[in-house]
Write a protein that holds these residues in place. Structure first.
Motif, PDB file in Angstrom:
ATOM      1  N   GLY A  78       0.820  -1.204   0.000  1.00  0.00           N
ATOM      2  CA  GLY A  78       0.000   0.000   0.000  1.00  0.00           C
ATOM      3  C   GLY A  78       0.854   1.255   0.000  1.00  0.00           C
ATOM      4  O   GLY A  78       1.043   1.898  -1.027  1.00  0.00           O
ATOM      5  N   ILE A  79       1.404   1.608   1.165  1.00  0.00           N
ATOM      6  CA  ILE A  79       2.255   2.789   1.312  1.00  0.00           C
ATOM      7  C   ILE A  79       3.459   2.424   2.167  1.00  0.00           C
ATOM      8  O   ILE A  79       3.330   1.704   3.160  1.00  0.00           O
ATOM      9  N   ILE A  80       4.624   2.919   1.779  1.00  0.00           N
ATOM     10  CA  ILE A  80       5.844   2.735   2.564  1.00  0.00           C
ATOM     11  C   ILE A  80       6.270   4.087   3.119  1.00  0.00           C
ATOM     12  O   ILE A  80       6.359   5.075   2.380  1.00  0.00           O
ATOM     13  N   ALA A  81       6.501   4.141   4.406  1.00  0.00           N
ATOM     14  CA  ALA A  81       6.994   5.352   5.064  1.00  0.00           C
ATOM     15  C   ALA A  81       8.297   5.011   5.767  1.00  0.00           C
ATOM     16  O   ALA A  81       8.402   3.991   6.458  1.00  0.00           O
ATOM     17  N   GLY A  82       9.318   5.856   5.580  1.00  0.00           N
ATOM     18  CA  GLY A  82      10.597   5.547   6.199  1.00  0.00           C
ATOM     19  C   GLY A  82      11.636   6.617   5.958  1.00  0.00           C
ATOM     20  O   GLY A  82      11.300   7.813   5.871  1.00  0.00           O
ATOM     21  N   LEU A  83      12.889   6.209   5.834  1.00  0.00           N
ATOM     22  CA  LEU A  83      14.004   7.129   5.662  1.00  0.00           C
ATOM     23  C   LEU A  83      14.496   7.113   4.216  1.00  0.00           C
ATOM     24  O   LEU A  83      14.514   6.071   3.556  1.00  0.00           O
ATOM     25  N   SER A  84      14.920   8.277   3.744  1.00  0.00           N
ATOM     26  CA  SER A  84      15.527   8.385   2.421  1.00  0.00           C
ATOM     27  C   SER A  84      16.957   7.860   2.486  1.00  0.00           C
ATOM     28  O   SER A  84      17.698   8.177   3.419  1.00  0.00           O
ATOM     29  N   VAL A  85      17.339   7.072   1.498  1.00  0.00           N
ATOM     30  CA  VAL A  85      18.677   6.479   1.432  1.00  0.00           C
ATOM     31  C   VAL A  85      19.270   6.772   0.063  1.00  0.00           C
ATOM     32  O   VAL A  85      18.576   6.696  -0.959  1.00  0.00           O
ATOM     33  N   ALA A  86      20.568   7.104   0.048  1.00  0.00           N
ATOM     34  CA  ALA A  86      21.263   7.363  -1.212  1.00  0.00           C
ATOM     35  C   ALA A  86      22.698   6.875  -1.103  1.00  0.00           C
ATOM     36  O   ALA A  86      23.337   7.019  -0.062  1.00  0.00           O
ATOM     37  N   PHE A  87      23.187   6.270  -2.183  1.00  0.00           N
ATOM     38  CA  PHE A  87      24.576   5.800  -2.212  1.00  0.00           C
ATOM     39  C   PHE A  87      24.962   5.557  -3.673  1.00  0.00           C
ATOM     40  O   PHE A  87      24.138   5.659  -4.591  1.00  0.00           O
ATOM     41  N   TRP A  88      26.223   5.244  -3.902  1.00  0.00           N
ATOM     42  CA  TRP A  88      26.717   4.881  -5.233  1.00  0.00           C
ATOM     43  C   TRP A  88      26.765   3.356  -5.320  1.00  0.00           C
ATOM     44  O   TRP A  88      27.404   2.700  -4.516  1.00  0.00           O
ATOM     45  N   GLU A  89      26.103   2.800  -6.318  1.00  0.00           N
ATOM     46  CA  GLU A  89      25.967   1.352  -6.450  1.00  0.00           C
ATOM     47  C   GLU A  89      26.835   0.820  -7.591  1.00  0.00           C
ATOM     48  O   GLU A  89      26.763   1.301  -8.721  1.00  0.00           O
ATOM     49  N   HIS A  90      27.649  -0.189  -7.286  1.00  0.00           N
ATOM     50  CA  HIS A  90      28.402  -0.897  -8.317  1.00  0.00           C
ATOM     51  C   HIS A  90      27.434  -1.820  -9.041  1.00  0.00           C
ATOM     52  O   HIS A  90      26.993  -2.825  -8.488  1.00  0.00           O
ATOM     53  N   ALA A  91      27.117  -1.490 -10.300  1.00  0.00           N
ATOM     54  CA  ALA A  91      26.008  -2.183 -10.944  1.00  0.00           C
ATOM     55  C   ALA A  91      26.326  -2.773 -12.310  1.00  0.00           C
ATOM     56  O   ALA A  91      25.726  -3.775 -12.694  1.00  0.00           O
ATOM     57  N   ARG A  92      27.244  -2.182 -13.066  1.00  0.00           N
ATOM     58  CA  ARG A  92      27.483  -2.618 -14.437  1.00  0.00           C
ATOM     59  C   ARG A  92      28.973  -2.610 -14.766  1.00  0.00           C
ATOM     60  O   ARG A  92      29.774  -1.955 -14.101  1.00  0.00           O
ATOM     61  N   MET A  93      29.334  -3.348 -15.815  1.00  0.00           N
ATOM     62  CA  MET A  93      30.671  -3.334 -16.391  1.00  0.00           C
ATOM     63  C   MET A  93      30.546  -3.048 -17.885  1.00  0.00           C
ATOM     64  O   MET A  93      29.621  -3.541 -18.538  1.00  0.00           O
ATOM     65  N   ILE A  94      31.473  -2.270 -18.405  1.00  0.00           N
ATOM     66  CA  ILE A  94      31.480  -1.941 -19.833  1.00  0.00           C
ATOM     67  C   ILE A  94      32.881  -2.186 -20.380  1.00  0.00           C
ATOM     68  O   ILE A  94      33.862  -1.700 -19.821  1.00  0.00           O
ATOM     69  N   GLU A  95      32.955  -2.941 -21.468  1.00  0.00           N
ATOM     70  CA  GLU A  95      34.219  -3.143 -22.162  1.00  0.00           C
ATOM     71  C   GLU A  95      34.246  -2.315 -23.437  1.00  0.00           C
ATOM     72  O   GLU A  95      33.239  -2.226 -24.144  1.00  0.00           O
ATOM     73  N   THR A  96      35.374  -1.716 -23.731  1.00  0.00           N
ATOM     74  CA  THR A  96      35.608  -1.060 -25.016  1.00  0.00           C
ATOM     75  C   THR A  96      36.911  -1.644 -25.559  1.00  0.00           C
ATOM     76  O   THR A  96      37.963  -1.470 -24.959  1.00  0.00           O
ATOM     77  N   VAL A  97      36.821  -2.340 -26.687  1.00  0.00           N
ATOM     78  CA  VAL A  97      37.941  -3.157 -27.138  1.00  0.00           C
ATOM     79  C   VAL A  97      38.270  -2.889 -28.599  1.00  0.00           C
ATOM     80  O   VAL A  97      37.390  -2.606 -29.415  1.00  0.00           O
ATOM     81  N   LYS A  98      39.552  -3.016 -28.934  1.00  0.00           N
ATOM     82  CA  LYS A  98      39.989  -2.921 -30.330  1.00  0.00           C
ATOM     83  C   LYS A  98      39.839  -4.257 -31.046  1.00  0.00           C
ATOM     84  O   LYS A  98      39.780  -4.296 -32.277  1.00  0.00           O
ATOM     85  N   ASP A  99      39.825  -5.354 -30.280  1.00  0.00           N
ATOM     86  CA  ASP A  99      39.714  -6.693 -30.852  1.00  0.00           C
ATOM     87  C   ASP A  99      38.278  -7.185 -30.737  1.00  0.00           C
ATOM     88  O   ASP A  99      37.803  -7.465 -29.631  1.00  0.00           O
ATOM     89  N   PRO A 100      37.526  -7.282 -31.849  1.00  0.00           N
ATOM     90  CA  PRO A 100      36.142  -7.753 -31.774  1.00  0.00           C
ATOM     91  C   PRO A 100      36.053  -9.124 -31.120  1.00  0.00           C
ATOM     92  O   PRO A 100      36.913  -9.986 -31.316  1.00  0.00           O
ATOM     93  N   TYR A 101      35.014  -9.311 -30.312  1.00  0.00           N
ATOM     94  CA  TYR A 101      34.753 -10.561 -29.605  1.00  0.00           C
ATOM     95  C   TYR A 101      35.818 -10.886 -28.568  1.00  0.00           C
ATOM     96  O   TYR A 101      35.960 -12.045 -28.162  1.00  0.00           O
ATOM     97  N   CYS A 102      36.559  -9.885 -28.122  1.00  0.00           N
ATOM     98  CA  CYS A 102      37.505 -10.051 -27.018  1.00  0.00           C
ATOM     99  C   CYS A 102      36.831  -9.562 -25.749  1.00  0.00           C
ATOM    100  O   CYS A 102      36.276  -8.455 -25.729  1.00  0.00           O
ATOM    101  N   PHE A 103      36.847 -10.372 -24.693  1.00  0.00           N
ATOM    102  CA  PHE A 103      36.124 -10.069 -23.469  1.00  0.00           C
ATOM    103  C   PHE A 103      37.104 -10.008 -22.290  1.00  0.00           C
ATOM    104  O   PHE A 103      37.351 -11.033 -21.631  1.00  0.00           O
TER     105      PHE A 103
END
Length: 339
Positions: A78-103
């Motif tokens: 229904g309704i949630i009441a509480g405290l506001s929370v904020a932080f930096w989350e480690h969530a994703r990885m991105i590769e940028t490569v010169k060799d196609p299909y290199c991981f």
């Protein structure tokens, strides 16, 4: 007959696929990602709970939080009441490569079905009228806390596993500037000197604190977000690859595949942002050499890039094959349901 064909197909795949990976591994090999040692864990700070901020960080406490308390609608409670929370989350990885299909994140690669096709290039002014670079990119879901089984009962952290979510080798719009016009027609509005001069202010802001979000076409000292392809008018490898990692975020947002978790604390899944909110994301270089800071989009490479792309190495750890850890702003409301 059908069963026999299925068995033969499975046997053929068991023979051919390992051979393809073995051949590719001779070209692209390295050390797989270690979330404990390769991630800059202090980048999750500063954090905020209610009106209290804690932890040392490079910028102020994150997120679009206006009050220390929060009230949010909830489909189950229904309704949630509480405290506001904020932080930096480690969530994703991105590769940028010169060799196609290199991981680099896996420490291996796949065989290119068209050898030489869509390979990365980097030409300085000596080779053409303008500096030019091209790289491929891969986007991974990487909720580090969930992978390491940390804070499992914390409702704000994303739960899930590691997965390859997007690769540009099979995306014709990443490999062709003309085709990319389909998803970024507004690029024509910013292909002029006046718009590009405005990016100087964005570069200064990213150097000092955070980039300027209203200048959404600018990536500070990394260049322009447009076109949303792997082509960049620069030959500096660090700026080029950091810029392409940021472009990948913009592109995924334009395609409704990226959800911004730093805008609405009542939306646990995030908000679709066709225009990237730059200040809600930071990038840390993890390959070829691990960095010790998470940098806002557009921060000059001379500040964080010294020694990060050495001219030696091999395979996934070779020069110009980069891996970036993306941290994003996360805001949420933590409390109790009021039925």
């Amino acid at each position: 007959m059908t069963r026999r064909f299925t068995v033969l197909l499975a046997l053929a795949a068991g023979i051919l696929l390992p051979a393809a990976f073995t051949e590719a591994a001779t070209v692209c090999k390295g050390t797989a990602i270690n979330p404990v040692t390769d991630i800059c864990w202090q980048c999750m700070f500063p954090a905020q709970i209610g009106s209290v901020s804690f932890g040392m960080g490079q910028e102020s406490a994150p997120g679009n939080i206006t009050t220390p308390t929060c009230v949010c609608p909830d489909s189950k409670q229904g309704i949630i009441a509480g405290l506001s929370v904020a932080f930096w989350e480690h969530a994703r990885m991105i590769e940028t490569v010169k060799d196609p299909y290199c991981f680099p994140i896996l420490g291996t690669g796949m065989d290119n079905p068209k050898p030489g096709f869509s390979s990365g290039t980097s030409n300085g002014p000596a080779y053409s009228d303008n500096a030019y670079s091209f790289q491929q990119a891969h986007y991974y879901t990487f909720p580090a806390w969930s992978i390491l089984k940390l804070f499992m009962d914390f409702p704000c952290a994303e739960q899930g596993g590691f997965d390859l979510a997007y690769m540009t080798e099979v995306d014709p719009m990443w490999n062709d500037d003309s085709l990319s016009f389909i998803i970024n027609p507004e690029a024509l509005l910013f292909a002029n000197p006046v718009s590009q001069v405005a990016c100087v202010a964005d570069s200064v802001a990213a150097t000092v604190t955070n980039p300027i979000d209203p200048l959404f076409w600018c990536m500070g000292s990394w260049g322009s977000f447009y076109p949303l392809t792997g082509s960049v008018d620069s030959s500096d490898p660090l700026s080029v690859n950091a810029g392409l990692a940021a472009r990948m975020l913009f592109k995924l947002g334009r395609e409704s595949l990226l959800f911004d978790t730093g805008i609405n604390q009542c939306s646990s899944g995030g908000v679709i942002t066709p225009i990237l909110v730059k200040s809600n994301y930071r990038l840390q270089i993890a390959r070829p050499v691990r960095g010790t800071a998470c940098n806002p989009i557009g921060r000059p490479a001379m500040i964080w890039g010294s020694g990060k792309n050495p001219p030696w190495g091999a395979g996934a750890n070779s020069p110009d094959n980069f891996l970036w850890s993306m941290t994003r702003r996360r805001v949420c409301c933590v409390g109790y349901g009021l039925n």
